[in-house]
Enzyme design. Structure first.
Site, mmCIF file in Angstrom:
data_model
loop_
_atom_site.group_PDB
_atom_site.id
_atom_site.type_symbol
_atom_site.label_atom_id
_atom_site.label_comp_id
_atom_site.label_asym_id
_atom_site.label_seq_id
_atom_site.Cartn_x
_atom_site.Cartn_y
_atom_site.Cartn_z
ATOM 1 N N CYS A 134 0.839 -1.200 0.000
ATOM 2 C CA CYS A 134 0.000 0.000 0.000
ATOM 3 C C CYS A 134 0.873 1.249 0.000
ATOM 4 C CB CYS A 134 -0.926 -0.001 1.220
ATOM 5 S SG CYS A 134 -1.921 1.500 1.380
ATOM 6 N N CYS A 137 -0.352 4.137 2.251
ATOM 7 C CA CYS A 137 -0.186 3.828 3.674
ATOM 8 C C CYS A 137 1.253 4.043 4.127
ATOM 9 C CB CYS A 137 -0.567 2.368 3.957
ATOM 10 S SG CYS A 137 -2.208 1.873 3.411
ATOM 11 N N ASP A 138 2.194 3.513 3.359
ATOM 12 C CA ASP A 138 3.590 3.448 3.807
ATOM 13 C C ASP A 138 4.560 4.322 3.025
ATOM 14 O OD1 ASP A 138 2.855 1.532 5.716
ATOM 15 O OD2 ASP A 138 2.988 -0.077 4.233
#
Length: 311
Positions: A134, A137-138
């Protein structure tokens, strides 16, 4: 105590929320069960820019939240619960959930698909420590760092574009000699000076101590192997449909549920929508449309078993 519903939707991604809205609008007592947050894969979309009717890009989170509120305004109930078993008894389905048993006249599986893994040494070991599935997300953890993206579809290209905003050192590797992504998106990647594309490449191993430090890449056309220093590996190589709740329903060779154009599976009263079913195009717009069709078909099915079908 068992709760009784006309329609239960399992999964609250785009397909599930679309089904919930259309089920509730059809005056069906509709319940949505979702073990995570409503929105599904839409939650990780940084900029949703190709949904008809939305001229200015919006975040996937905002889009999903609007869909959730719409479904609830029409009367659908969204409950945070996982489903562990599904069986049919007569004309009713019985669902075992983490919130107790539930019964329904019809069920729509909108359980989506999970990220496929490379299955190479180091992938599991460094998951969450440089290996990610993701970008939104990261990705911010690797601002200005060396990032490897693996894949050649829409997701890989879209996420590579997002990551290129965070660093000018993005390497995108794909095992084929061209992308399978939509042409406009693929061209955008090829034209991006912050992304280096390497076709006919695969990942053999991910290395590091506490965090990802390097990968071993292989040129699939020559067999040559070499080591590349990277700080993160983002993997987007497809997905695995989540069909465990319907082991007896007909599936294709990839494990996706086979449906007709009414979203009916081989089990009467059980419908499927979105990435869990066989579909030639996996996009948010098609998932939402699947959900609407499935809910409409479920409403007709319920009328039929109750002897109320329009003739």
């Amino acid at each position: 105590m068992e709760s009784s519903w006309d329609l239960v939707v399992i999964g609250a991604g785009g397909a599930g929320l679309g089904a919930a809205q259309y089920g509730a609008r059809a005056n069906l007592k509709t319940l949505v069960l979702e073990e995570m947050a409503p929105g599904g894969q839409a939650l990780v979309i940084d900029r949703l820019e190709n949904y008809p009717g939305i001229a200015e890009p919006v975040s996937g989170f905002d889009f999903a939240d609007t869909m959730r509120r719409q479904a609830e305004q029409f009367g659908a109930e969204i409950r945070s619960a996982g489903v562990t078993a599904l069986r049919k008894e007569g004309h009713r389905f019985i669902l075992e959930t983490s919130d107790g048993p539930v019964s329904a006249l019809s069920v729509i599986l909108a359980t989506g698909a999970k990220h496929r893994h490379l299955e190479v040494p180091g992938e599991e070991e460094f998951s969450g420590r440089g290996v990610s599935y993701c970008a939104t997300c990261d990705g911010p953890f690797f601002k200005g760092k060396r990032i490897l993206v693996v894949g050649g579809g829409d997701a890989a290209c879209d996420e590579a574009m997002y990551l290129s905003k965070l660093t000018d050192r993005v390497i995108l590797v794909h095992r084929k000699d061209r992308f399978r992504a939509q042409k406009a998106l693929a061209q955008r990647v090829l034209d991006n000076p912050r992304i280096e594309t390497r076709f006919n490449h695969g990942v053999k191993e991910i290395h590091g101590s506490k965090q990802v430090e390097a990968v071993t890449l292989v040129r699939l056309d020559t067999g040559e192997e070499y080591r590349e220093s990277v700080d993160a590996v983002f993997i987007f190589i497809g997905s695995i449909p989540q069909t465990a709740l319907a082991p007896d329903a007909e599936k294709d060779e990839s494990g996706s549920l086979i449906t007709n154009d009414r979203m009916e599976t081989s089990i009467p009263g059980l419908f499927a929508a979105g990435d869990v079913r066989v579909t030639p195009f996996r996009q948010l717009i098609t998932a939402v449309a699947d959900g609407a069709v499935a809910a409409h078909s479920a409403s007709q099915y319920i009328d039929e078993i109750q002897g109320q079908a329009y003739r």
